[in-house]
Design a protein around this motif. Structure first.
Motif, PDB file in Angstrom:
ATOM      1  N   SER A  27       0.844  -1.181   0.000  1.00  0.00           N
ATOM      2  CA  SER A  27       0.000   0.000   0.000  1.00  0.00           C
ATOM      3  C   SER A  27       0.884   1.237   0.000  1.00  0.00           C
ATOM      4  O   SER A  27       1.784   1.348   0.849  1.00  0.00           O
ATOM      5  CB  SER A  27      -0.928   0.022   1.217  1.00  0.00           C
ATOM      6  N   GLU A  28       0.671   2.114  -0.945  1.00  0.00           N
ATOM      7  CA  GLU A  28       1.416   3.367  -1.050  1.00  0.00           C
ATOM      8  C   GLU A  28       2.926   3.135  -1.057  1.00  0.00           C
ATOM      9  O   GLU A  28       3.695   3.842  -0.410  1.00  0.00           O
ATOM     10  CB  GLU A  28       1.018   4.324   0.083  1.00  0.00           C
ATOM     11  N   GLY A  29       3.320   2.108  -1.773  1.00  0.00           N
ATOM     12  CA  GLY A  29       4.743   1.837  -1.935  1.00  0.00           C
ATOM     13  C   GLY A  29       5.418   1.196  -0.752  1.00  0.00           C
ATOM     14  O   GLY A  29       6.656   1.113  -0.718  1.00  0.00           O
ATOM     15  N   ARG A  30       4.667   0.715   0.219  1.00  0.00           N
ATOM     16  CA  ARG A  30       5.254   0.050   1.386  1.00  0.00           C
ATOM     17  C   ARG A  30       4.577  -1.309   1.585  1.00  0.00           C
ATOM     18  O   ARG A  30       3.530  -1.605   1.002  1.00  0.00           O
ATOM     19  CB  ARG A  30       5.120   0.903   2.639  1.00  0.00           C
ATOM     20  N   LEU A  31       5.200  -2.111   2.414  1.00  0.00           N
ATOM     21  CA  LEU A  31       4.752  -3.478   2.639  1.00  0.00           C
ATOM     22  C   LEU A  31       4.172  -3.615   4.038  1.00  0.00           C
ATOM     23  O   LEU A  31       4.825  -3.261   5.025  1.00  0.00           O
ATOM     24  CB  LEU A  31       5.953  -4.427   2.478  1.00  0.00           C
ATOM     25  N   THR A  32       2.959  -4.103   4.122  1.00  0.00           N
ATOM     26  CA  THR A  32       2.350  -4.387   5.421  1.00  0.00           C
ATOM     27  C   THR A  32       2.472  -5.881   5.686  1.00  0.00           C
ATOM     28  O   THR A  32       2.008  -6.710   4.895  1.00  0.00           O
ATOM     29  CB  THR A  32       0.872  -3.970   5.450  1.00  0.00           C
ATOM     30  N   ILE A  33       3.092  -6.208   6.803  1.00  0.00           N
ATOM     31  CA  ILE A  33       3.348  -7.594   7.184  1.00  0.00           C
ATOM     32  C   ILE A  33       2.475  -7.887   8.398  1.00  0.00           C
ATOM     33  O   ILE A  33       2.641  -7.266   9.453  1.00  0.00           O
ATOM     34  CB  ILE A  33       4.836  -7.808   7.527  1.00  0.00           C
ATOM     35  N   ALA A  34       1.543  -8.807   8.247  1.00  0.00           N
ATOM     36  CA  ALA A  34       0.573  -9.068   9.306  1.00  0.00           C
ATOM     37  C   ALA A  34       0.787 -10.434   9.932  1.00  0.00           C
ATOM     38  O   ALA A  34       1.186 -11.397   9.277  1.00  0.00           O
ATOM     39  CB  ALA A  34      -0.850  -8.964   8.755  1.00  0.00           C
ATOM     40  N   SER A  35       0.492 -10.505  11.223  1.00  0.00           N
ATOM     41  CA  SER A  35       0.587 -11.740  11.991  1.00  0.00           C
ATOM     42  C   SER A  35      -0.737 -11.993  12.679  1.00  0.00           C
ATOM     43  O   SER A  35      -1.295 -11.096  13.319  1.00  0.00           O
ATOM     44  CB  SER A  35       1.705 -11.626  13.033  1.00  0.00           C
TER      45      SER A  35
END
Length: 456
Positions: free
Chosen positions: A281-289
């Motif tokens: 999103s918006e050039g960044r990575l969201t890493i979810a746990s």
């Protein structure tokens, strides 16, 4: 197999070339099939990494005997090479300046192995049939027949995914442009990708530790660089190793350096972080746990997945393998290296007997023989192929003989919990008797009739 002529060796890495040297020394004929454009192709991918074992543990004895007539200068046995130095000063001369140069076929990727005229289900007469190895090169499909096969193709090119359940995390493939695996050269070739960025590193082994240390050094050179350690477990100390108790000093120092950086707050730590989802999103990575109701997330520019490797068994589907269902290592070896039971680096030296399958004259050796276990050392692979070559040549005594003493890590798993051991060794020191035991405590328990790991 004393009357056998041809031994096909899959992979021209350190252990594959050592296998060829031992096979040649035994009067048999090796043919080495290497998927890459040159010997040591996988090593080239981590040429920036300094090994934590000195040269004395990284040069195979049969290989050294082959190199001696060429005027080769043996490196200082107490110095520590990088992967690039291992190539330049050892593997490349071995592959190009000795008789091995005539038996190595590069750019030859194995696609399937079977017995000539036999599928997996057919038994009668199977042992007498030669192996049929299919491989691809620049000319197209080729077929090689051999009397024995040693698969030393490693597992570098089949890394584990980010997902905590062994599958790729949801969205992992879609976010591939922001994900790297293994141990990228964050301060060298890949510097532009990571400098000044927030970089999450997933994993708890030496690759993850080394990468996180390099990112801290990169932060000193490139302000704005931030390292985040994503740890699936709850206790960061498990990754710190045995410190001064480790008989490989550089390995112990790596853990001690890492522990100091974590304690100083130079690395942000997220424990009990099992990656389930990845999204951009918006050039960044969201890493979810975690699931949607209890999810935690970390936002980063890049993710480095250092969660180990797994063997590629796809081209072995027509062979009768005897593999542990969990570890994917030969069953006799798996009980010595199963990280659920016992993760001591001091694994009892083993050879042809422990590596045998229901397919006579076929062996997995080197890193691939360890399946999904993380504790492989190069010197272990050298001992494996020495024993296998002796077995194939009919020298049963030499095949059964132990010619290796492994340095202890100073750390032992007991019931799944890491603990620093006294200098006397891992779970009482290494096993000395001819039993399937991983340490002295396990050896004692095995003698008493115990099953499982006796040091738990």
């Amino acid at each position: 197999m004393s009357d056998a002529k041809t031994v096909a060796i899959i992979g021209a890495g350190p252990v594959g070339l050592a296998a060829a040297a031992h096979v040649l020394e035994r009067g048999l004929s090796p043919i080495v099939l290497e998927a890459g454009p040159e010997a040591g192709h996988a090593v080239r991918q981590w040429s920036h990494v300094q090994l934590f074992s000195p040269w004395e543990y990284n040069v195979d004895k049969a290989a050294a005997r082959l190199l001696a007539p060429t005027g080769w200068n043996s490196p200082d046995p107490q110095s520590y090479p990088t992967g690039g130095e291992l190539l330049d000063r050892y593997l490349t001369p071995l592959a190009t300046r000795t008789p091995l140069r005539d038996v190595i076929r590069t750019s030859s990727r194995v696609s399937a192995i079977s017995r000539a005229g036999f599928d997996k289900a057919k038994t009668k007469g199977r042992e007498q049939a030669p192996f049929e190895i299919r491989y691809q090169n620049g000319k197209g499909p080729e077929v090689l027949r051999a009397d024995a096969v040693i698969d030393t193709s490693g597992s570098w090119f089949s890394p584990n995914p980010a997902g905590r359940n062994g599958l790729p995390a949801i969205g992992e493939r879609e976010c591939a442009g922001r994900i790297a695996y293994g141990m990228p050269d964050v301060r060298g070739a890949a510097r532009a990708r990571y400098a000044g960025k927030t970089v999450a590193v997933l994993g708890a082994g030496h690759s993850a530790v080394g990468t996180l240390i390099d990112l801290v050094h990169l932060a000193d050179e490139a302000p704005g660089t931030q390292a985040i350690w994503l740890l699936r477990g709850a206790d960061p100390a498990k990754a710190f190793g045995g410190g001064r108790n480790d008989k490989l000093a550089a390995r112990g120092e790596l853990g001690s350096t890492f522990a100091a950086l974590v304690a100083a707050g130079r690395i942000k730590v997220e424990t009990e972080f099992g990656v389930t989802h990845l999204s951009e999103s918006e050039g960044r990575l969201t890493i979810a746990s975690g699931g949607c109701c209890c999810a935690r997330s970390v936002v980063a520019d890049e993710l480095i997945v250092s969660t180990g490797f797994r063997p590629d068994l796809s081209f072995l589907s027509e062979l009768r393998l005897r593999l542990d269902p969990a570890i994917e290592a030969p069953v006799a070896l798996a009980q010595l290296i199963d990280p659920n039971e016992h993760s001591c680096g001091t694994v009892r030296p083993h050879g042809a007997r422990e590596l045998a399958h229901d397919e006579p004259n076929f062996y997995l050796a080197g890193m691939k023989s360890y399946g999904r276990a993380p504790t492989f050392l190069m010197m272990t692979g050298y001992e494996q192929v020495r024993s296998i070559a002796a077995e194939l040549a009919g020298d049963k005594e030499a095949a059964a003989r132990v010619e290796l003493v492994l340095p202890e890590t100073g750390v032992c798993t007991r019931g799944g919990v890491e603990s620093a051991e006294a200098a006397s060794g891992c779970c009482g020191g290494p096993a000395k008797e001819d039993v399937s035991a991983c340490c002295a405590a396990d050896e004692t328990a095995k003698k008493a009739g115990a099953s499982g790991c006796g040091c738990s």
